[in-house]
Design a protein around this motif. Structure first.
Motif, PDB file in Angstrom:
ATOM      1  N   GLY A  55      53.682  -5.816  17.882  1.00 44.40           N
ATOM      2  CA  GLY A  55      52.902  -6.936  17.887  1.00 44.40           C
ATOM      3  C   GLY A  55      52.542  -7.481  16.712  1.00 44.40           C
ATOM      4  O   GLY A  55      53.525  -8.011  15.774  1.00 44.40           O
ATOM      5  N   GLN A  56      51.365  -7.422  16.132  1.00 45.21           N
ATOM      6  CA  GLN A  56      50.890  -8.005  14.653  1.00 45.21           C
ATOM      7  C   GLN A  56      50.564  -6.873  13.936  1.00 45.21           C
ATOM      8  O   GLN A  56      49.999  -7.106  12.846  1.00 45.21           O
ATOM      9  N   LEU A  57      51.042  -5.693  14.099  1.00 46.45           N
ATOM     10  CA  LEU A  57      50.706  -4.586  13.347  1.00 46.45           C
ATOM     11  C   LEU A  57      51.853  -4.129  12.616  1.00 46.45           C
ATOM     12  O   LEU A  57      52.964  -4.143  12.801  1.00 46.45           O
ATOM     13  N   PHE A  58      51.467  -4.295  11.248  1.00 50.58           N
ATOM     14  CA  PHE A  58      52.600  -3.779  10.225  1.00 50.58           C
ATOM     15  C   PHE A  58      52.075  -2.530   9.368  1.00 50.58           C
ATOM     16  O   PHE A  58      51.026  -2.036   9.246  1.00 50.58           O
ATOM     17  N   GLY A  59      52.957  -1.686   9.057  1.00 50.25           N
ATOM     18  CA  GLY A  59      52.795  -0.288   8.271  1.00 50.25           C
ATOM     19  C   GLY A  59      53.665  -0.206   7.278  1.00 50.25           C
ATOM     20  O   GLY A  59      54.902  -0.477   7.399  1.00 50.25           O
ATOM     21  N   GLY A  60      53.253   0.542   6.094  1.00 55.04           N
ATOM     22  CA  GLY A  60      54.161   1.025   5.161  1.00 55.04           C
ATOM     23  C   GLY A  60      53.429   1.675   4.088  1.00 55.04           C
ATOM     24  O   GLY A  60      52.660   2.713   4.245  1.00 55.04           O
ATOM     25  N   PHE A  61      53.500   1.246   2.743  1.00 59.12           N
ATOM     26  CA  PHE A  61      52.780   2.158   1.691  1.00 59.12           C
ATOM     27  C   PHE A  61      52.541   1.130   0.742  1.00 59.12           C
ATOM     28  O   PHE A  61      53.146   0.047   0.551  1.00 59.12           O
ATOM     29  N   GLU A  62      51.673   1.681  -0.168  1.00 57.51           N
ATOM     30  CA  GLU A  62      51.213   1.020  -1.600  1.00 57.51           C
ATOM     31  C   GLU A  62      51.484   1.996  -2.700  1.00 57.51           C
ATOM     32  O   GLU A  62      50.815   3.102  -2.448  1.00 57.51           O
ATOM     33  N   ALA A  63      51.864   1.685  -3.719  1.00 61.24           N
ATOM     34  CA  ALA A  63      51.797   2.573  -4.896  1.00 61.24           C
ATOM     35  C   ALA A  63      51.513   1.696  -6.235  1.00 61.24           C
ATOM     36  O   ALA A  63      51.739   0.593  -6.445  1.00 61.24           O
ATOM     37  N   VAL A  64      50.460   2.414  -7.015  1.00 63.90           N
ATOM     38  CA  VAL A  64      49.948   1.685  -8.130  1.00 63.90           C
ATOM     39  C   VAL A  64      50.468   2.683  -9.155  1.00 63.90           C
ATOM     40  O   VAL A  64      49.972   4.019  -9.123  1.00 63.90           O
ATOM     41  N   GLY A  65      50.515   2.191 -10.469  1.00 59.33           N
ATOM     42  CA  GLY A  65      50.543   3.079 -11.633  1.00 59.33           C
ATOM     43  C   GLY A  65      50.130   2.501 -12.782  1.00 59.33           C
ATOM     44  O   GLY A  65      50.087   1.326 -13.012  1.00 59.33           O
ATOM     45  N   GLN A  66      49.205   3.289 -13.611  1.00 61.12           N
ATOM     46  CA  GLN A  66      48.467   2.843 -14.681  1.00 61.12           C
ATOM     47  C   GLN A  66      48.695   3.594 -15.682  1.00 61.12           C
ATOM     48  O   GLN A  66      48.953   4.762 -15.837  1.00 61.12           O
ATOM     49  N   ASP A  67      48.789   2.940 -17.173  1.00 63.23           N
ATOM     50  CA  ASP A  67      48.928   3.682 -18.235  1.00 63.23           C
ATOM     51  C   ASP A  67      50.366   4.635 -18.070  1.00 63.23           C
ATOM     52  O   ASP A  67      50.458   5.812 -18.834  1.00 63.23           O
ATOM     53  N   LEU A  68      51.541   4.000 -17.630  1.00 64.03           N
ATOM     54  CA  LEU A  68      52.633   4.787 -17.667  1.00 64.03           C
ATOM     55  C   LEU A  68      53.069   5.134 -18.851  1.00 64.03           C
ATOM     56  O   LEU A  68      54.084   5.904 -19.069  1.00 64.03           O
ATOM     57  N   GLU A  69      52.805   4.356 -19.908  1.00 64.12           N
ATOM     58  CA  GLU A  69      53.063   4.827 -21.387  1.00 64.12           C
ATOM     59  C   GLU A  69      52.980   6.295 -21.714  1.00 64.12           C
ATOM     60  O   GLU A  69      53.513   6.675 -22.644  1.00 64.12           O
ATOM     61  N   GLY A  70      51.714   6.904 -20.902  1.00 65.41           N
ATOM     62  CA  GLY A  70      51.299   8.265 -21.000  1.00 65.41           C
ATOM     63  C   GLY A  70      52.660   9.168 -20.967  1.00 65.41           C
ATOM     64  O   GLY A  70      52.708  10.446 -21.297  1.00 65.41           O
ATOM     65  N   PHE A  71      53.658   8.773 -20.174  1.00 60.20           N
ATOM     66  CA  PHE A  71      54.804   9.796 -20.066  1.00 60.20           C
ATOM     67  C   PHE A  71      55.711   9.955 -21.165  1.00 60.20           C
ATOM     68  O   PHE A  71      56.408  10.640 -21.496  1.00 60.20           O
ATOM     69  N   TRP A  72      55.713   8.881 -22.536  1.00 58.65           N
ATOM     70  CA  TRP A  72      56.407   8.971 -23.376  1.00 58.65           C
ATOM     71  C   TRP A  72      55.521   8.837 -24.730  1.00 58.65           C
ATOM     72  O   TRP A  72      55.989   9.092 -25.819  1.00 58.65           O
ATOM     73  N   GLU A  73      54.279   8.536 -24.701  1.00 52.60           N
ATOM     74  CA  GLU A  73      53.327   8.362 -25.724  1.00 52.60           C
ATOM     75  C   GLU A  73      52.395   9.699 -25.592  1.00 52.60           C
ATOM     76  O   GLU A  73      51.461   9.778 -24.693  1.00 52.60           O
ATOM     77  N   ALA A  74      52.143  10.705 -26.639  1.00 53.28           N
ATOM     78  CA  ALA A  74      51.516  11.610 -26.570  1.00 53.28           C
ATOM     79  C   ALA A  74      50.258  11.275 -26.828  1.00 53.28           C
ATOM     80  O   ALA A  74      49.198  12.189 -26.366  1.00 53.28           O
ATOM     81  N   ASP A  75      50.000  10.430 -27.537  1.00 53.88           N
ATOM     82  CA  ASP A  75      48.566   9.949 -27.904  1.00 53.88           C
ATOM     83  C   ASP A  75      48.056   8.567 -27.007  1.00 53.88           C
ATOM     84  O   ASP A  75      47.377   7.873 -27.772  1.00 53.88           O
TER      85      ASP A  75
END
Length: 275
Positions: free
Chosen positions: A188-208
């Motif tokens: 019908g008019q129902l949709f489903g899925g997912f959402e993803a949000v990433g914040q401060d992803l520079e933390g993966f390569w910046e230790a400080d």
């Protein structure tokens, strides 16, 4: 946990009631007319729904930080409307009731414009925006986002790349926040899925990294827009993962200090379109 079940039960009940009241579909797909199918991924208005709307959202979170959620119960009222020449305005007022006690407020205004597409209800469109926000912790933030959306009868996709400049000495010089939402037609008019949000992803390569490290939110998302109705409903939530930690800066920012364990958030939104 009881609050989480209450959110899900409320959303399910609304779908059942709306489905019982809707008329036979006259051919127009109301899913293209709704103001905002996703909760964390903002887009310009679909050309079929370029009018004004009021939106009310309520959320609950534990061990969370802005913009992934609020640590407690928050409710937001927003207005979204078409200004002409592919411009969209969105303004928001929020109130948060903290798990630690106290009441805080949020204000935000943003102007978006399509630069690619945006002439047909179905298909791809991309744009950009400028905005200003005063967060729950009273930090002033100027921001801009690049938006993308793709909508057809069976799929809805949205993506944001948001750049933020907070006017605070304990915040990053420039924050980068990404989000993506995917919906697939269910029935019908129902949709489903997912959402993803990433914040401060520079933390993966910046230790400080200045705000404590990278954090991720990913969870299921539902959207329902009854036929021949001015209403539309969205529900999304999931775990908040604190993927990295910056020990050199942790604890320097009172309201944005990262919790010691992962958290979660859950949000529900109802939108009402004016003619």
């Amino acid at each position: 946990m009881k609050k989480t079940y209450l959110f899900i039960l409320l959303f399910t009940s609304i779908i059942k009631v709306s489905h019982a009241q809707q008329l036979v579909d006259g051919g127009a797909n109301s899913t293209f007319s709704q103001p905002q199918p996703f909760l964390f991924t903002i887009s310009t208005l679909n050309p079929q729904g370029r009018n004004w709307s009021l939106n009310y959202s309520v959320g609950y979170g534990e061990r969370t930080v802005t913009p992934l959620g609020f640590d407690g119960v928050d409710q937001n009222f927003s207005a979204k409307g078409y200004l002409g020449n592919k411009f969209t305005l969105m303004a928001m007022l929020g109130t948060g009731f903290s798990n630690k006690g106290g009441v805080r407020t949020l204000q935000q205004a943003e102007v978006l414009r399509d630069f690619i597409g945006g002439t047909q209800p179905m298909g791809f469109r991309a744009g950009a925006s400028l905005g200003f926000r005063r967060e729950f912790n009273s930090d002033a933030v100027a921001f801009s986002r690049i938006t993308a959306a793709y909508e057809v009868s069976k799929w809805k996709l949205g993506a944001n790349l948001r750049f933020e400049k907070a006017f605070s000495t304990h915040r990053d010089g420039l924050d980068l926040i990404t989000s993506v939402g995917v919906h697939r037609h269910i029935s019908g008019q129902l949709f489903g899925g997912f959402e993803a949000v990433g914040q401060d992803l520079e933390g993966f390569w910046e230790a400080d990294e200045a705000e404590g490290g990278a954090r991720l939110l990913i969870g299921p998302s539902l959207n329902y827009a009854p036929v021949n109705s001015r209403l539309a409903f969205s529900l999304c939530g999931g775990p908040i993962i604190y993927a990295t930690r910056s020990a050199a800066t942790q604890g320097q920012f009172a309201y944005r200090e990262l919790p010691t364990t992962n958290g979660f958030t859950l949000k529900f939104n109802v939108g009402f379109r004016f003619l």
